[in-house]
Design a protein around this motif. Structure first.
Motif, PDB file in Angstrom:
ATOM      1  N   HIS A 133      -5.236   6.930 -10.177  1.00  0.00           N
ATOM      2  CA  HIS A 133      -4.434   6.131  -9.244  1.00  0.00           C
ATOM      3  C   HIS A 133      -3.580   6.981  -8.307  1.00  0.00           C
ATOM      4  O   HIS A 133      -2.670   6.476  -7.671  1.00  0.00           O
ATOM      5  N   HIS A 134      -3.884   8.288  -8.220  1.00  0.00           N
ATOM      6  CA  HIS A 134      -3.091   9.155  -7.343  1.00  0.00           C
ATOM      7  C   HIS A 134      -3.366   8.883  -5.869  1.00  0.00           C
ATOM      8  O   HIS A 134      -2.452   8.785  -5.069  1.00  0.00           O
ATOM      9  N   ARG A 135      -4.621   8.761  -5.497  1.00  0.00           N
ATOM     10  CA  ARG A 135      -4.969   8.506  -4.090  1.00  0.00           C
ATOM     11  C   ARG A 135      -5.858   7.285  -3.936  1.00  0.00           C
ATOM     12  O   ARG A 135      -6.565   7.151  -2.943  1.00  0.00           O
ATOM     13  N   ASP A 136      -5.812   6.397  -4.886  1.00  0.00           N
ATOM     14  CA  ASP A 136      -6.715   5.245  -4.850  1.00  0.00           C
ATOM     15  C   ASP A 136      -6.429   4.271  -3.715  1.00  0.00           C
ATOM     16  O   ASP A 136      -7.304   3.509  -3.314  1.00  0.00           O
ATOM     17  N   GLN A 137      -5.235   4.308  -3.135  1.00  0.00           N
ATOM     18  CA  GLN A 137      -4.906   3.394  -2.044  1.00  0.00           C
ATOM     19  C   GLN A 137      -5.017   4.040  -0.665  1.00  0.00           C
ATOM     20  O   GLN A 137      -4.841   3.381   0.362  1.00  0.00           O
ATOM     21  N   LEU A 138      -5.341   5.331  -0.625  1.00  0.00           N
ATOM     22  CA  LEU A 138      -5.437   6.033   0.651  1.00  0.00           C
ATOM     23  C   LEU A 138      -6.453   5.397   1.608  1.00  0.00           C
ATOM     24  O   LEU A 138      -6.141   5.219   2.795  1.00  0.00           O
TER      25      LEU A 138
ATOM     26  N   GLU B 112      -4.726  -3.584 -19.444  1.00  0.00           N
ATOM     27  CA  GLU B 112      -4.084  -2.340 -19.836  1.00  0.00           C
ATOM     28  C   GLU B 112      -5.060  -1.191 -19.688  1.00  0.00           C
ATOM     29  O   GLU B 112      -6.243  -1.306 -20.028  1.00  0.00           O
ATOM     30  N   GLU B 113      -4.571  -0.088 -19.153  1.00  0.00           N
ATOM     31  CA  GLU B 113      -5.382   1.114 -19.011  1.00  0.00           C
ATOM     32  C   GLU B 113      -4.870   2.171 -19.964  1.00  0.00           C
ATOM     33  O   GLU B 113      -3.669   2.252 -20.222  1.00  0.00           O
ATOM     34  N   PRO B 114      -5.776   3.010 -20.477  1.00  0.00           N
ATOM     35  CA  PRO B 114      -5.314   4.079 -21.383  1.00  0.00           C
ATOM     36  C   PRO B 114      -4.479   5.085 -20.633  1.00  0.00           C
ATOM     37  O   PRO B 114      -4.694   5.335 -19.446  1.00  0.00           O
ATOM     38  N   ASP B 115      -3.489   5.666 -21.316  1.00  0.00           N
ATOM     39  CA  ASP B 115      -2.682   6.735 -20.732  1.00  0.00           C
ATOM     40  C   ASP B 115      -3.505   8.005 -20.670  1.00  0.00           C
ATOM     41  O   ASP B 115      -4.280   8.299 -21.570  1.00  0.00           O
ATOM     42  N   ASP B 116      -3.309   8.741 -19.592  1.00  0.00           N
ATOM     43  CA  ASP B 116      -4.021  10.029 -19.467  1.00  0.00           C
ATOM     44  C   ASP B 116      -3.146  11.158 -19.919  1.00  0.00           C
ATOM     45  O   ASP B 116      -1.996  11.168 -19.837  1.00  0.00           O
TER      46      ASP B 116
ATOM     47  N   VAL C 113       0.861  -1.179   0.000  1.00  0.00           N
ATOM     48  CA  VAL C 113       0.000   0.000   0.000  1.00  0.00           C
ATOM     49  C   VAL C 113       0.896   1.227   0.000  1.00  0.00           C
ATOM     50  O   VAL C 113       1.956   1.235   0.614  1.00  0.00           O
ATOM     51  N   VAL C 114       0.488   2.231  -0.747  1.00  0.00           N
ATOM     52  CA  VAL C 114       1.158   3.533  -0.720  1.00  0.00           C
ATOM     53  C   VAL C 114       0.076   4.584  -0.506  1.00  0.00           C
ATOM     54  O   VAL C 114      -0.913   4.610  -1.228  1.00  0.00           O
ATOM     55  N   PRO C 115       0.222   5.428   0.517  1.00  0.00           N
ATOM     56  CA  PRO C 115      -0.855   6.354   0.873  1.00  0.00           C
ATOM     57  C   PRO C 115      -1.237   7.327  -0.240  1.00  0.00           C
ATOM     58  O   PRO C 115      -2.383   7.732  -0.327  1.00  0.00           O
ATOM     59  N   LEU C 116      -0.302   7.694  -1.095  1.00  0.00           N
ATOM     60  CA  LEU C 116      -0.634   8.613  -2.181  1.00  0.00           C
ATOM     61  C   LEU C 116      -0.849   7.894  -3.499  1.00  0.00           C
ATOM     62  O   LEU C 116      -0.826   8.498  -4.562  1.00  0.00           O
ATOM     63  N   GLY C 117      -1.064   6.591  -3.455  1.00  0.00           N
ATOM     64  CA  GLY C 117      -1.390   5.841  -4.661  1.00  0.00           C
ATOM     65  C   GLY C 117      -0.183   5.510  -5.512  1.00  0.00           C
ATOM     66  O   GLY C 117       0.948   5.877  -5.216  1.00  0.00           O
ATOM     67  N   ALA C 118      -0.453   4.816  -6.596  1.00  0.00           N
ATOM     68  CA  ALA C 118       0.605   4.324  -7.464  1.00  0.00           C
ATOM     69  C   ALA C 118       0.970   5.307  -8.578  1.00  0.00           C
ATOM     70  O   ALA C 118       1.820   5.014  -9.397  1.00  0.00           O
ATOM     71  N   HIS C 119       0.322   6.464  -8.623  1.00  0.00           N
ATOM     72  CA  HIS C 119       0.613   7.459  -9.651  1.00  0.00           C
ATOM     73  C   HIS C 119       0.883   8.784  -8.967  1.00  0.00           C
ATOM     74  O   HIS C 119       0.187   9.158  -8.025  1.00  0.00           O
TER      75      HIS C 119
END
Length: 70
Positions: free
Chosen positions: A41-46, A66-70, A28-34
């Motif tokens: 995915h910036h705060r999805d794991q918070l 696979e997810e599209p690039d933003d 887990v990373v509190p600020l997400g994987a992005h």
């Protein structure tokens, strides 16, 4: 010092490979994987982090999507 498959480059953050193999790896990373604010995915794991829970690390390419690039 931790022993196992290896350690992360940051002091105090250790990565161990359980005897059960990669299927048992959690993280887990509190600020997400992005790192970009506003990214899905910036705060999805918070919420997990706040509850003290972990997410499974999927390493089986057949299970990844696979997810599209933003």
């Amino acid at each position: 010092m931790a022993t196992g498959a290896g350690t992360a480059p940051l002091p105090g953050h250790h990565r161990l490979l359980p005897r059960r193999g990669r299927r048992a790896v959690l993280w887990v990373v509190p600020l997400g994987a992005h790192g970009t604010p506003g990214h899905a995915h910036h705060r999805d794991q918070l919420p997990l982090w706040l509850r003290g829970e972990l997410a499974p690390v999927v390493t089986d390419f057949a299970l990844l999507a696979e997810e599209p690039d933003d």
